[in-house]
Design a protein around this motif. Sequence first.
Motif, PDB file in Angstrom:
ATOM      1  N   GLY A  61       0.817  -1.212   0.000  1.00 19.34           N
ATOM      2  CA  GLY A  61       0.000   0.000   0.000  1.00 19.34           C
ATOM      3  C   GLY A  61       0.847   1.255   0.000  1.00 19.34           C
ATOM      4  O   GLY A  61       2.071   1.211   0.024  1.00 19.34           O
ATOM      5  N   ILE A  62       0.178   2.382  -0.020  1.00 18.07           N
ATOM      6  CA  ILE A  62       0.845   3.685  -0.056  1.00 18.07           C
ATOM      7  C   ILE A  62       0.853   4.253   1.355  1.00 18.07           C
ATOM      8  O   ILE A  62      -0.183   4.325   2.006  1.00 18.07           O
ATOM      9  CB  ILE A  62       0.118   4.634  -1.028  1.00 18.07           C
ATOM     10  CG1 ILE A  62       0.093   4.029  -2.437  1.00 18.07           C
ATOM     11  CG2 ILE A  62       0.775   6.011  -1.043  1.00 18.07           C
ATOM     12  CD1 ILE A  62      -0.801   4.775  -3.407  1.00 18.07           C
ATOM     13  N   LEU A  63       2.026   4.668   1.806  1.00 17.41           N
ATOM     14  CA  LEU A  63       2.136   5.230   3.150  1.00 17.41           C
ATOM     15  C   LEU A  63       1.216   6.435   3.309  1.00 17.41           C
ATOM     16  O   LEU A  63       1.082   7.238   2.383  1.00 17.41           O
ATOM     17  CB  LEU A  63       3.583   5.652   3.430  1.00 17.41           C
ATOM     18  CG  LEU A  63       4.621   4.531   3.443  1.00 17.41           C
ATOM     19  CD1 LEU A  63       6.027   5.112   3.547  1.00 17.41           C
ATOM     20  CD2 LEU A  63       4.347   3.580   4.595  1.00 17.41           C
ATOM     21  N   PRO A  64       0.571   6.563   4.473  1.00 16.32           N
ATOM     22  CA  PRO A  64      -0.379   7.668   4.682  1.00 16.32           C
ATOM     23  C   PRO A  64       0.221   9.051   4.429  1.00 16.32           C
ATOM     24  O   PRO A  64      -0.452   9.926   3.879  1.00 16.32           O
ATOM     25  CB  PRO A  64      -0.786   7.523   6.151  1.00 16.32           C
ATOM     26  CG  PRO A  64      -0.563   6.075   6.458  1.00 16.32           C
ATOM     27  CD  PRO A  64       0.615   5.655   5.626  1.00 16.32           C
ATOM     28  N   GLU A  65       1.488   9.265   4.772  1.00 16.20           N
ATOM     29  CA  GLU A  65       2.091  10.583   4.573  1.00 16.20           C
ATOM     30  C   GLU A  65       2.371  10.891   3.100  1.00 16.20           C
ATOM     31  O   GLU A  65       2.559  12.040   2.717  1.00 16.20           O
ATOM     32  CB  GLU A  65       3.372  10.747   5.400  1.00 16.20           C
ATOM     33  CG  GLU A  65       4.461   9.740   5.102  1.00 16.20           C
ATOM     34  CD  GLU A  65       4.395   8.480   5.962  1.00 16.20           C
ATOM     35  OE1 GLU A  65       5.420   7.788   6.006  1.00 16.20           O
ATOM     36  OE2 GLU A  65       3.350   8.178   6.565  1.00 16.20           O
ATOM     37  N   GLN A  67       0.195   9.664   0.566  1.00 15.62           N
ATOM     38  CA  GLN A  67      -1.092   9.653  -0.139  1.00 15.62           C
ATOM     39  C   GLN A  67      -1.557  11.025  -0.629  1.00 15.62           C
ATOM     40  O   GLN A  67      -2.048  11.128  -1.752  1.00 15.62           O
ATOM     41  CB  GLN A  67      -2.160   9.001   0.740  1.00 15.62           C
ATOM     42  CG  GLN A  67      -1.959   7.516   0.880  1.00 15.62           C
ATOM     43  CD  GLN A  67      -2.960   6.867   1.815  1.00 15.62           C
ATOM     44  OE1 GLN A  67      -3.930   7.498   2.239  1.00 15.62           O
ATOM     45  NE2 GLN A  67      -2.727   5.611   2.143  1.00 15.62           N
ATOM     46  N   PRO A  68      -1.401  12.110   0.134  1.00 13.53           N
ATOM     47  CA  PRO A  68      -1.885  13.410  -0.362  1.00 13.53           C
ATOM     48  C   PRO A  68      -1.137  13.907  -1.603  1.00 13.53           C
ATOM     49  O   PRO A  68      -1.601  14.817  -2.275  1.00 13.53           O
ATOM     50  CB  PRO A  68      -1.648  14.370   0.812  1.00 13.53           C
ATOM     51  CG  PRO A  68      -1.495  13.507   2.008  1.00 13.53           C
ATOM     52  CD  PRO A  68      -0.936  12.205   1.519  1.00 13.53           C
TER      53      PRO A  68
END
Length: 94
Positions: A61-65, A67-68
């Motif tokens: 997955g894509i790290l939360p930091e 994603q934006p």
Amino acid sequence: MQRDYERIPLLVNSFGSELNQVWTNIIDNAIDAMGGKGKLRVRTYREDSCVVVEIADNGPGILPEIQPHIFEPFFTTKGVGKAQGSASTPFSEL
């Protein structure tokens, strides 16, 4: 790789070359992120008058930091010379 393609009429109003580049880069990024291991699924189907293409994997997955930033032009987490430049054609134009 699992393929699940519904029969789609040939007359689809799209930007074929640009979409091919986007899908190729998404698949390449998924394989890279999974380290060459894992499952990748590509599915196409009709939904009302539209065609839907789903590309999914079971990678980390894509790290939360991060994603934006993933739709920012030319954003990449890859090293210099490794990025594919999938943002060269903004998704909003497709």
